[in-house]
Write a protein that holds these residues in place. Structure first.
Motif, short mmCIF file in Angstrom:
data_model
loop_
_atom_site.label_atom_id
_atom_site.label_comp_id
_atom_site.label_asym_id
_atom_site.label_seq_id
_atom_site.Cartn_x
_atom_site.Cartn_y
_atom_site.Cartn_z
N GLU A 176 3.20 14.72 -8.23
CA GLU A 176 4.28 15.70 -8.12
C GLU A 176 4.86 16.03 -9.49
O GLU A 176 5.20 17.16 -9.78
N LYS A 177 4.96 15.01 -10.35
CA LYS A 177 5.51 15.25 -11.70
C LYS A 177 4.56 16.12 -12.50
O LYS A 177 4.97 16.91 -13.34
N LYS A 178 3.26 15.95 -12.22
CA LYS A 178 2.26 16.74 -12.94
C LYS A 178 2.41 18.23 -12.62
O LYS A 178 2.29 19.08 -13.49
N ILE A 179 2.68 18.53 -11.33
CA ILE A 179 2.76 19.95 -10.96
C ILE A 179 4.17 20.50 -11.08
O ILE A 179 4.41 21.67 -10.80
N LEU B 235 11.21 10.45 -3.32
CA LEU B 235 10.03 9.57 -3.33
C LEU B 235 10.31 8.32 -4.16
O LEU B 235 9.91 7.21 -3.79
N GLU B 236 11.01 8.51 -5.29
CA GLU B 236 11.32 7.37 -6.15
C GLU B 236 12.27 6.40 -5.44
O GLU B 236 12.09 5.18 -5.49
N ALA C 213 0.84 -1.20 0.00
CA ALA C 213 0.00 0.00 0.00
C ALA C 213 0.87 1.25 0.00
O ALA C 213 0.58 2.25 -0.67
N PHE C 214 1.97 1.18 0.75
CA PHE C 214 2.91 2.30 0.84
C PHE C 214 3.51 2.58 -0.55
O PHE C 214 3.54 3.71 -1.01
N ALA C 215 3.95 1.51 -1.21
CA ALA C 215 4.55 1.66 -2.55
C ALA C 215 3.53 2.24 -3.53
O ALA C 215 3.85 3.08 -4.37
N GLN C 216 2.29 1.77 -3.42
CA GLN C 216 1.23 2.26 -4.31
C GLN C 216 0.99 3.75 -4.06
O GLN C 216 0.87 4.54 -4.99
N PHE C 217 0.94 4.11 -2.79
CA PHE C 217 0.76 5.51 -2.42
C PHE C 217 1.88 6.35 -3.03
O PHE C 217 1.66 7.43 -3.59
N LEU C 218 3.12 5.86 -2.90
CA LEU C 218 4.27 6.60 -3.42
C LEU C 218 4.19 6.75 -4.93
O LEU C 218 4.49 7.80 -5.48
N THR C 219 3.75 5.69 -5.62
CA THR C 219 3.62 5.75 -7.07
C THR C 219 2.66 6.88 -7.46
O THR C 219 2.95 7.68 -8.35
N ASP C 220 1.51 6.94 -6.78
CA ASP C 220 0.52 7.98 -7.08
C ASP C 220 1.08 9.36 -6.76
O ASP C 220 0.89 10.32 -7.51
N GLU C 221 1.77 9.43 -5.64
CA GLU C 221 2.33 10.70 -5.19
C GLU C 221 3.36 11.22 -6.21
O GLU C 221 3.36 12.41 -6.56
N ILE C 222 4.19 10.32 -6.71
CA ILE C 222 5.21 10.70 -7.70
C ILE C 222 4.53 11.23 -8.96
O ILE C 222 4.93 12.24 -9.53
#
Length: 202
Positions: A16-19, A192-193, A4-13
């Motif tokens: 962040e890349k979008k903004i 994050l990566e 779940a943590f890894a999935q959260f990080l994937t979404d977060e990355i």
């Protein structure tokens, strides 16, 4: 939990890349050359008989956001306000023919950032001034350090002019914020990566 943590990080990355405003780091005008070593950045500029370097570190450079209460007029779909990195920075002026370096320790006063209308005020201040032996990375505590808190204003103004003549002025300080913010964001995404690969590592 790690999944779940890894999935959260994937979404977060992804978010962040979008903004992310800058795919590559913004340039600082005025012929400054940039060197980056991890979280430390150095800008170098040579002018007649002198070498000017400005060094800053993006760690702890984002001031804590204070006024969370006043943001109620935000549109619901807006992200939190842009984080701005305002690092302390050190200007070193090295004259070719002396063995000394004039070192000026500068910072952005927390209450100054964002007051647009006031043309007169400088967006950064000089905190300390000292001479250091050229080429030595460690500051010597035995060298006299002038603290600007109790300094004669005329002398302080001359020091600011001295910096401005060497390209360290409000425009530079603005561009440094821009550069530092982009660098901070880039390092955050990289962190994050790295965290994601670390969490996924079995």
């Amino acid at each position: 939990g790690d999944k779940a943590f890894a999935q959260f990080l994937t979404d977060e990355i992804k978010e962040e890349k979008k903004i992310q405003k800058h795919k590559s780091l913004p340039k600082v005008s005025g012929g400054w050359e940039l060197e980056v070593h991890g979280t430390e950045a150095k800008l170098v500029r040579k002018i007649a008989g002198e070498r000017i370097t400005v060094t800053f570190n993006i760690n702890n450079s984002i001031p804590p956001s204070v006024d969370e209460e006043t943001q109620e007029d935000q549109k619901p779909d807006e992200q939190e306000p842009d984080l701005t990195s305002t690092p302390n920075f050190v200007v070193e002026v090295i004259k070719d023919d002396t063995k000394q370096t004039l070192v000026l320790d500068c910072h952005y006063p927390e209450d100054e950032v964002g007051h647009e209308g006031e043309e007169e005020s400088d967006i950064f201040t000089i905190r300390e001034v000292s001479f250091q032996p050229t080429g030595e990375s460690d500051w010597k505590d035995t060298n006299y350090t002038l603290n600007t808190d109790s300094l004669d204003w005329a002398l302080y103004d001359h020091l600011m002019d001295f910096l401005a003549d060497r390209g360290v002025d409000n425009t530079f300080a603005d561009e440094l914020i821009e550069l530092s913010t982009a660098l901070e964001h880039q390092e955050y995404i990289k962190f994050l990566e790295d965290l994601k690969s670390f969490v996924k590592c079995q």
